[in-house]
Design a protein around this motif. Structure first.
Motif, PDB file in Angstrom:
ATOM      1  N   ASP A 202      40.643  41.814  55.630  1.00 34.13           N
ATOM      2  CA  ASP A 202      41.036  42.804  54.650  1.00 34.13           C
ATOM      3  C   ASP A 202      41.824  42.567  53.777  1.00 34.13           C
ATOM      4  OD1 ASP A 202      39.683  44.917  56.476  1.00 34.13           O
ATOM      5  OD2 ASP A 202      41.440  45.463  57.650  1.00 34.13           O
ATOM      6  N   ALA A 203      43.078  41.778  54.173  1.00 30.58           N
ATOM      7  CA  ALA A 203      43.898  41.358  53.226  1.00 30.58           C
ATOM      8  C   ALA A 203      43.303  40.641  52.080  1.00 30.58           C
ATOM      9  CB  ALA A 203      45.044  40.481  54.048  1.00 30.58           C
ATOM     10  N   LEU A 204      42.286  39.586  52.481  1.00 29.98           N
ATOM     11  CA  LEU A 204      41.802  38.661  51.501  1.00 29.98           C
ATOM     12  C   LEU A 204      40.620  39.329  50.665  1.00 29.98           C
ATOM     13  CD1 LEU A 204      41.267  35.799  53.980  1.00 29.98           C
ATOM     14  CD2 LEU A 204      42.785  35.606  52.157  1.00 29.98           C
ATOM     15  N   GLU A 205      40.259  40.405  51.113  1.00 30.12           N
ATOM     16  CA  GLU A 205      39.289  41.335  50.224  1.00 30.12           C
ATOM     17  C   GLU A 205      40.122  42.182  49.130  1.00 30.12           C
ATOM     18  OE1 GLU A 205      36.904  43.604  52.960  1.00 30.12           O
ATOM     19  OE2 GLU A 205      35.784  41.787  53.663  1.00 30.12           O
ATOM     20  N   GLN A 206      41.432  42.210  49.441  1.00 30.71           N
ATOM     21  CA  GLN A 206      42.144  43.054  48.276  1.00 30.71           C
ATOM     22  C   GLN A 206      43.404  42.325  48.085  1.00 30.71           C
ATOM     23  OE1 GLN A 206      42.527  47.178  50.193  1.00 30.71           O
ATOM     24  NE2 GLN A 206      41.651  46.054  51.902  1.00 30.71           N
ATOM     25  N   TRP A 207      43.232  40.968  48.010  1.00 26.80           N
ATOM     26  CA  TRP A 207      44.663  40.271  48.002  1.00 26.80           C
ATOM     27  C   TRP A 207      45.297  40.581  47.009  1.00 26.80           C
ATOM     28  CZ3 TRP A 207      46.676  37.592  51.449  1.00 26.80           C
ATOM     29  CH2 TRP A 207      47.914  36.398  51.292  1.00 26.80           C
ATOM     30  N   ASP A 208      44.810  40.747  45.888  1.00 28.42           N
ATOM     31  CA  ASP A 208      45.827  41.125  44.706  1.00 28.42           C
ATOM     32  C   ASP A 208      46.697  42.174  44.888  1.00 28.42           C
ATOM     33  OD1 ASP A 208      44.570  38.981  43.022  1.00 28.42           O
ATOM     34  OD2 ASP A 208      43.445  40.224  41.690  1.00 28.42           O
ATOM     35  N   THR A 209      46.414  43.232  45.383  1.00 31.49           N
ATOM     36  CA  THR A 209      47.196  44.250  45.872  1.00 31.49           C
ATOM     37  C   THR A 209      47.887  44.047  46.994  1.00 31.49           C
ATOM     38  OG1 THR A 209      45.129  45.696  45.013  1.00 31.49           O
ATOM     39  CG2 THR A 209      46.991  46.726  46.532  1.00 31.49           C
ATOM     40  N   VAL A 210      47.292  43.492  48.188  1.00 34.23           N
ATOM     41  CA  VAL A 210      47.918  43.279  49.424  1.00 34.23           C
ATOM     42  C   VAL A 210      48.893  42.193  49.467  1.00 34.23           C
ATOM     43  CG1 VAL A 210      47.445  42.858  52.015  1.00 34.23           C
ATOM     44  CG2 VAL A 210      46.021  44.390  50.679  1.00 34.23           C
ATOM     45  N   GLU A 211      48.695  41.287  48.966  1.00 31.02           N
ATOM     46  CA  GLU A 211      49.595  40.068  48.789  1.00 31.02           C
ATOM     47  C   GLU A 211      50.970  40.551  48.685  1.00 31.02           C
ATOM     48  OE1 GLU A 211      49.622  36.829  46.121  1.00 31.02           O
ATOM     49  OE2 GLU A 211      50.887  35.587  47.229  1.00 31.02           O
ATOM     50  N   PRO A 212      51.093  41.254  47.173  1.00 34.41           N
ATOM     51  CA  PRO A 212      52.623  41.687  47.323  1.00 34.41           C
ATOM     52  C   PRO A 212      53.242  42.517  48.167  1.00 34.41           C
ATOM     53  CG  PRO A 212      51.231  42.043  45.079  1.00 34.41           C
ATOM     54  CD  PRO A 212      50.368  41.683  46.317  1.00 34.41           C
ATOM     55  N   GLN A 213      52.347  43.435  48.787  1.00 39.37           N
ATOM     56  CA  GLN A 213      53.005  44.372  49.669  1.00 39.37           C
ATOM     57  C   GLN A 213      53.416  43.406  50.842  1.00 39.37           C
ATOM     58  OE1 GLN A 213      49.253  46.762  50.102  1.00 39.37           O
ATOM     59  NE2 GLN A 213      50.165  48.292  48.682  1.00 39.37           N
TER      60      GLN A 213
ATOM     61  N   THR B  94      40.160  31.644  51.007  1.00 34.42           N
ATOM     62  CA  THR B  94      39.955  32.034  49.668  1.00 34.42           C
ATOM     63  C   THR B  94      39.735  33.496  49.608  1.00 34.42           C
ATOM     64  OG1 THR B  94      37.287  32.237  49.407  1.00 34.42           O
ATOM     65  CG2 THR B  94      38.614  29.935  49.301  1.00 34.42           C
ATOM     66  N   THR B  95      40.138  33.988  48.158  1.00 34.45           N
ATOM     67  CA  THR B  95      39.704  35.392  47.844  1.00 34.45           C
ATOM     68  C   THR B  95      38.322  35.326  47.434  1.00 34.45           C
ATOM     69  OG1 THR B  95      40.512  35.106  45.644  1.00 34.45           O
ATOM     70  CG2 THR B  95      42.019  35.894  47.376  1.00 34.45           C
ATOM     71  N   ARG B  96      37.718  36.552  46.985  1.00 38.06           N
ATOM     72  CA  ARG B  96      36.308  36.494  46.394  1.00 38.06           C
ATOM     73  C   ARG B  96      36.292  35.588  45.172  1.00 38.06           C
ATOM     74  NH1 ARG B  96      32.942  38.686  42.733  1.00 38.06           N
ATOM     75  NH2 ARG B  96      34.743  39.533  41.305  1.00 38.06           N
ATOM     76  N   THR B  97      35.353  34.636  45.178  1.00 35.32           N
ATOM     77  CA  THR B  97      35.403  33.768  44.024  1.00 35.32           C
ATOM     78  C   THR B  97      34.007  33.887  43.194  1.00 35.32           C
ATOM     79  OG1 THR B  97      36.835  32.229  45.255  1.00 35.32           O
ATOM     80  CG2 THR B  97      35.774  31.285  43.327  1.00 35.32           C
ATOM     81  N   PRO B  98      33.885  34.034  41.939  1.00 36.70           N
ATOM     82  CA  PRO B  98      32.518  34.213  41.387  1.00 36.70           C
ATOM     83  C   PRO B  98      31.968  33.212  41.522  1.00 36.70           C
ATOM     84  CG  PRO B  98      34.384  35.592  40.219  1.00 36.70           C
ATOM     85  CD  PRO B  98      35.071  34.605  41.072  1.00 36.70           C
ATOM     86  N   MET B  99      30.648  33.385  41.490  1.00 35.09           N
ATOM     87  CA  MET B  99      29.841  32.021  41.087  1.00 35.09           C
ATOM     88  C   MET B  99      29.998  31.571  39.691  1.00 35.09           C
ATOM     89  SD  MET B  99      25.649  31.946  40.795  1.00 35.09           S
ATOM     90  CE  MET B  99      25.194  33.368  41.974  1.00 35.09           C
ATOM     91  N   GLY B 100      30.217  29.931  39.832  1.00 39.33           N
ATOM     92  CA  GLY B 100      30.405  29.322  38.518  1.00 39.33           C
ATOM     93  C   GLY B 100      31.866  29.128  38.196  1.00 39.33           C
TER      94      GLY B 100
END
Lengths: 314, 314
Positions: free
Chosen positions: B35-46, B135-141
């Motif tokens: 869950d945390a990794l899927e929303q890392w930008d939001t959850v990490e600071p929390q 990793t967090t979600r990482t776009p192709m390329g």
């Protein structure tokens, strides 16, 4: 019994049982295919008991039966394909007495009509028409003669491949990463009993018709596997437990008479051209190209429905 | 920031933030590491904002930081290890200008003190001490110079290997299935900034101490990767999107002076023996054997905690 998964905005979608005529569907006691496979002994009879199909099946809403999986293990057990590919790639593999198998990306399976996104056009974009199974939890050490209860469902797959990258990766011995983007699945996952005579010796006993840009490219027959899915399960489970929802593939469907029936991937056609004419004539796919794959039984049924997709640029 | 996952009877466990002194922990706004990794930008600071750690951290309840993952991609980028392994296995690989990488089983990662179940004792049971990232979600390329935001956490891994099966599988070109059972993870997943000087150029700048049956076996240094984790992310993401929670490994930690510092796997030790003495002397692991792995920074910190496990029979 035929099952499908409907797009509902969540990663795993909504599992439904499809009516015998394919026109309607019904939700079951669990939400997702993964849920069902994790409790298959309990859930399968409940799904089979459904006889009222209240909802019209909107094929535009159908995604892959299992939109993501914890594990995707793809065999390569059609001997006529393997021998030709080795020759073309220039691999001098020692003969082995077990089914070839690699582990591929399973975090996404494309739905049957979803556009397929490729990073670059010049990487040798190719399709690979094949069959697959979805397993229940399978203990480590399960033998082939005990595999049957773990083969919950049969599926039809396009194992997308990037041929420019495949040979070099293969030569490292580490298998494929970049050469194997996510696969696609046909609309319906089917219980083996539903297939009837079209499932024999743990093999699909039916043709797989492949059309590339609207023209028939191949019509190989499925029942030519060097190892049936029972043996693929046993191979995969020798040193690991197979998590429920493991997808196991057959590898590219291919027949010895590929010059007559055609091929299930472009690389095989090019291999034939190299052998017969000295160099490949058929080019790989371009952005905008389409491929349609549909398995058909001797009595004319198309149990999995069709994969029909377009390749698009990132 | 250091994170851990507690056993709670569910497959993904319960994510907690660990107090700076390692004695206490606190639950966060999401339940699991995934869950945390899927929303890392939001959850990490929390998670970083947590300063009250109400619960005693029971190390007996700590499992792998990510108990299962949608994808596990393991590099092999310590050149001294690779060169020796090729020689021992008898692989004549063409040199490549990219990081070697294979995809392995990710449906289970053993917790740090969980018994490791092997199907057979005579398959050449071996450990491989290495580092990894989540990793967090990482776009192709995604390119290497854009990889940093996708490297959420650093972990320490034991990539269990069955050497009798590894060479023959490698020679097929398909990579490893049977030779690679599930891996183990050390207790704590650590943000790169937490590592301080012990994270340089996207590499772990610290030693990895490996003890086999209580005796030190290796103490190789992590900062000898031919490709940093930024480049491993870019390699993996060239033709696929990396799902959040992808685990990427470094491969066996190894140094050129392995005769002095020792090795992070038995196969490397055996390779040295073959080169130096003509044949391997050190046997592989037996049921009942233990292995302990703990990374240590120059200033004496052990950021990931220790993997300390016993191999047992199925």
């Amino acid at each position: 019994m035929r099952l499908a998964t409907l797009i509902d905005g969540t990663p795993d979608g909504r599992l439904v049982v499809v009516s015998p005529d394919g026109s309607h569907c019904a939700a079951g006691p669990v939400k997702t295919m993964q849920d069902a496979l994790e409790q298959w002994d309990t859930v399968e009879p409940q799904l089979r008991a459904i006889s009222d199909f209240p909802d019209v099946l909107d094929m535009g809403k159908v995604t892959a039966p299992l939109p993501r999986a914890w594990q995707w293990l793809d065999g390569s057990v059609y001997a006529s394909h393997g021998a030709l590919m080795d020759k073309v790639i220039g691999i001098d593999k020692p003969p082995v007495e077990w089914p070839l198998m690699y582990q591929g990306v399973s975090s996404k399976f494309y739905g049957p009509t979803e556009d397929v996104v490729m990073a670059e056009e010049d990487l040798g974009i190719d399709f690979e028409g094949e069959f697959g199974i979805l397993t229940t939890r399978t203990p480590m050490g399960t033998k082939a003669d005990a595999a049957a209860p773990h083969i919950a469902l049969v599926v039809q797959i396009n194992d997308w491949s990037l041929r420019s990258l495949a040979g070099p990766e293969m030569k490292t011995g580490f298998g494929w990463i970049q050469a194997k983007p996510p696969c696609s699945m046909a609309p319906f996952a089917v219980t083996p009993d539903e297939l009837g005579d079209a499932w024999q010796d743990f093999q699909p006993n039916m043709h797989l018709t492949v059309n590339w840009n609207g023209e028939q490219f191949g019509n190989a027959h499925g029942k030519a596997m060097g190892y049936g899915f029972d043996k693929l399960v046993a191979h995969a489970a020798r040193t690991r437990e197979l998590v429920a929802g493991t997808v196991i593939g057959s590898g590219t469907v291919s027949n010895e008479n590929f010059r007559e029936v055609g091929s299930s991937c472009i690389a095989e056609r090019r291999g034939i051209e190299i052998v017969d004419e000295g160099s490949p004539k058929t080019e790989f796919m371009k952005f905008g190209d389409t491929v349609r794959m549909e398995a058909r039984t001797a009595d004319g049924r198309t149990p999995f429905g069709a994969i029909d997709q377009k390749v698009v640029s990132l």
